[in-house]
Design a protein around this motif. Structure first.
Motif, PDB file in Angstrom:
ATOM      1  N   ARG A   1      35.910 -13.500  -6.120  1.00  0.00           N
ATOM      2  CA  ARG A   1      36.277 -12.224  -5.649  1.00  0.00           C
ATOM      3  C   ARG A   1      35.218 -11.383  -5.641  1.00  0.00           C
ATOM      4  O   ARG A   1      34.889 -10.469  -6.727  1.00  0.00           O
TER       5      ARG A   1
ATOM      6  N   GLU B   1      41.904 -19.609   1.374  1.00  0.00           N
ATOM      7  CA  GLU B   1      42.075 -19.897   0.066  1.00  0.00           C
ATOM      8  C   GLU B   1      41.976 -18.105  -0.620  1.00  0.00           C
ATOM      9  O   GLU B   1      41.567 -17.303  -0.043  1.00  0.00           O
ATOM     10  N   THR B   2      42.840 -18.173  -1.902  1.00  0.00           N
ATOM     11  CA  THR B   2      42.870 -17.178  -2.658  1.00  0.00           C
ATOM     12  C   THR B   2      41.544 -17.282  -3.471  1.00  0.00           C
ATOM     13  O   THR B   2      41.673 -18.229  -4.421  1.00  0.00           O
ATOM     14  N   SER B   3      40.769 -16.225  -3.337  1.00  0.00           N
ATOM     15  CA  SER B   3      39.597 -16.557  -4.472  1.00  0.00           C
ATOM     16  C   SER B   3      39.799 -16.101  -5.725  1.00  0.00           C
ATOM     17  O   SER B   3      40.873 -15.378  -6.053  1.00  0.00           O
ATOM     18  N   LYS B   4      39.261 -16.558  -6.802  1.00  0.00           N
ATOM     19  CA  LYS B   4      39.398 -16.519  -8.214  1.00  0.00           C
ATOM     20  C   LYS B   4      38.574 -15.221  -8.803  1.00  0.00           C
ATOM     21  O   LYS B   4      37.365 -14.903  -8.313  1.00  0.00           O
TER      22      LYS B   4
ATOM     23  N   ASN C   1      41.786 -12.859  -0.105  1.00  0.00           N
ATOM     24  CA  ASN C   1      43.351 -13.196  -0.361  1.00  0.00           C
ATOM     25  C   ASN C   1      43.735 -14.191   0.908  1.00  0.00           C
ATOM     26  O   ASN C   1      44.560 -14.304   1.122  1.00  0.00           O
ATOM     27  N   GLY C   2      42.529 -14.637   1.627  1.00  0.00           N
ATOM     28  CA  GLY C   2      42.769 -15.620   2.620  1.00  0.00           C
ATOM     29  C   GLY C   2      43.222 -15.053   3.854  1.00  0.00           C
ATOM     30  O   GLY C   2      43.972 -15.641   4.915  1.00  0.00           O
TER      31      GLY C   2
ATOM     32  N   THR D   1      34.732 -19.436  -3.250  1.00  0.00           N
ATOM     33  CA  THR D   1      35.862 -18.702  -3.524  1.00  0.00           C
ATOM     34  C   THR D   1      35.944 -17.808  -4.950  1.00  0.00           C
ATOM     35  O   THR D   1      36.985 -18.219  -5.847  1.00  0.00           O
TER      36      THR D   1
ATOM     37  N   ASP E   1      40.792  -8.267   2.085  1.00  0.00           N
ATOM     38  CA  ASP E   1      41.785  -9.531   2.666  1.00  0.00           C
ATOM     39  C   ASP E   1      41.249 -10.784   2.972  1.00  0.00           C
ATOM     40  O   ASP E   1      41.597 -11.640   2.376  1.00  0.00           O
TER      41      ASP E   1
END
Ligand code: NI
Length: 162
Positions: free
Chosen positions: A54, A13-16, A134-135, A52, A131
């Motif tokens: 940043r 997953e792309t973290s927030k 950003n999954g 998830t 990285d």
């Protein structure tokens, strides 16, 4: 905290972005440092413990950094190969080529903006951990041959968790 292993979709997953550094986040960062030390790691990203958001923690030669909303502003043209591993992918170590030096910007645990130049292990860990947010995993960067060489072990981690 429990480490999440390869195969769990949270690692893809792309973290927030973090909008505010709260006491809750500072507490999580401290717990992540503890977990990283227990596991003898040099870095740990939030999604590796199921969150998830940043941020990540890292430790090189006894110096800890807690990095929130990391950015890389500049990469050096020179790249170097260094061996990498990952707490989410136990017992796989492979050489990966990345830029040698980077200029970075992030927020520290006080919510202050920090800009610095990193090289050596710091630059390596920072890129690896960013990285994660950003999954992306270091094994994604391996050659097809090297990927084939670790495919059995990866299937094992996916099945058994570690
Ligand atoms: Ni990792």
């Amino acid at each position: 905290m429990k480490i999440i292993y390869y195969g769990n979709p949270v690692l893809r997953e792309t973290s927030k972005e973090v909008t505010e550094v709260t006491d809750e986040i500072r507490k999580i960062l401290d717990e992540m440092v503890e977990t990283m030390r227990e596991e003898s790691g040099v870095g740990l990203a939030a999604n590796q413990v199921g969150l998830t958001q940043r941020f990540f923690v890292c430790e090189v030669e006894g110096n800890v950094k807690k990095i929130i909303n990391p950015e890389i502003i500049k990469f050096s043209e020179e790249e170097i190969e260094m061996e990498e591993g990952c707490l989410s992918i136990p017992r796989i170590y492979k050489r990966v080529k990345r830029p040698e030096k980077i200029s970075v910007k992030y927020m520290n645990e006080k919510g202050e903006t920090v800009e610095e130049e990193l090289d050596g292990i710091w630059a390596r860990v920072y890129q690896h951990e960013l990285d994660h947010l950003n999954g992306v995993l270091f094994i994604d960067k391996l050659s097809p041959l090297n990927k084939r060489l670790i495919s059995k072990r990866l299937a094992q981690i996916k099945k058994e968790g570690n």
